[in-house]
Design a protein around this motif. Sequence first.
Motif, short mmCIF file in Angstrom:
data_model
loop_
_atom_site.label_atom_id
_atom_site.label_comp_id
_atom_site.label_asym_id
_atom_site.label_seq_id
_atom_site.Cartn_x
_atom_site.Cartn_y
_atom_site.Cartn_z
N VAL A 22 -5.87 -2.18 -0.05
CA VAL A 22 -5.37 -1.95 -1.39
C VAL A 22 -5.58 -3.26 -2.14
CG1 VAL A 22 -3.40 -1.27 -2.77
CG2 VAL A 22 -3.64 -0.37 -0.46
N GLY A 23 -6.62 -3.31 -2.96
CA GLY A 23 -6.97 -4.56 -3.63
C GLY A 23 -7.31 -5.59 -2.57
N LYS A 24 -6.67 -6.75 -2.63
CA LYS A 24 -6.94 -7.80 -1.65
C LYS A 24 -6.04 -7.68 -0.42
CE LYS A 24 -3.82 -11.31 -3.50
NZ LYS A 24 -3.68 -12.67 -3.94
N TYR A 25 -5.20 -6.68 -0.38
CA TYR A 25 -4.23 -6.54 0.70
C TYR A 25 -4.70 -5.55 1.76
CZ TYR A 25 -1.23 -8.93 -2.59
OH TYR A 25 -0.73 -9.84 -3.46
N ILE A 26 -4.46 -5.90 3.00
CA ILE A 26 -4.70 -4.98 4.11
C ILE A 26 -3.32 -4.47 4.54
CG2 ILE A 26 -5.50 -4.77 6.48
CD1 ILE A 26 -7.56 -6.95 5.82
N VAL A 27 -3.13 -3.18 4.43
CA VAL A 27 -1.84 -2.56 4.72
C VAL A 27 -1.96 -1.78 6.03
CG1 VAL A 27 -0.10 -0.93 3.90
CG2 VAL A 27 -1.31 -2.39 2.26
N PRO A 28 -1.09 -2.08 7.02
CA PRO A 28 -1.13 -1.32 8.28
C PRO A 28 -0.71 0.13 8.05
CG PRO A 28 0.34 -3.25 8.43
CD PRO A 28 -0.07 -3.10 7.01
N ALA A 29 -1.68 1.05 8.15
CA ALA A 29 -1.44 2.46 7.83
C ALA A 29 -0.35 3.08 8.70
CB ALA A 29 -2.74 3.24 7.97
N ALA A 30 -0.29 2.72 9.99
CA ALA A 30 0.73 3.29 10.86
C ALA A 30 2.14 2.88 10.42
CB ALA A 30 0.48 2.90 12.31
N GLY A 31 2.26 1.69 9.85
CA GLY A 31 3.55 1.25 9.31
C GLY A 31 3.96 2.08 8.11
N VAL A 32 2.99 2.42 7.26
CA VAL A 32 3.27 3.27 6.11
C VAL A 32 3.73 4.64 6.58
CG1 VAL A 32 2.27 4.38 4.06
CG2 VAL A 32 1.64 2.02 4.63
#
Length: 173
Positions: free
Chosen positions: A17-27
């Motif tokens: 998401v933009g410059k951020y890497i978001v751990p999908a399993a956490g979401v």
Amino acid sequence: MGENLSSKKVINSTLTVGKYIVPAAGVELIKEFEGCHLKAYPDPLSGGLPITIGWGSTRDFNGKPFQMGDRISQKVADDLLINQIKKEYIPPLTKIPYWSEMNMNQRGALLSFAYNLGANFYGSSGFTTITRTLKNQNWNDVPKVLEMYRNPGTRVEKGLLRRRKAEGKLWRS
């Protein structure tokens, strides 16, 4: 904004998401335990503030607290969640020592924990044990340490213990 996530299980995956890497399993864990409410409701622990909506959001895109009676769409709920994660949660989490060495599921477990207990938990008062465990890289201890943070003796303890166990399971995967 506009990122839409499916409800299927995600393992060791990321969302960029933009410059951020978001751990999908956490979401996915956040969604599982927060549930989505399109009408504002009082905080489950306090019975009052903060007023919550969507996937556990307490403020709108401009930082204004929600009020009882507020309503949002599913798309706004999804966008609020991702917006909050990238603005309020990922930046402080990346300051945890060894964050970059953790796999996406370990990061996801900590994201869910932080979303529930506060983005700046690491090093804060009341979080000595988890802080020490992460700082010392006692990775095998993390799942049991997470379970300590469940508000013993409260009406939300049982649900929080379920959440902490799920975070521990994700950490180990």
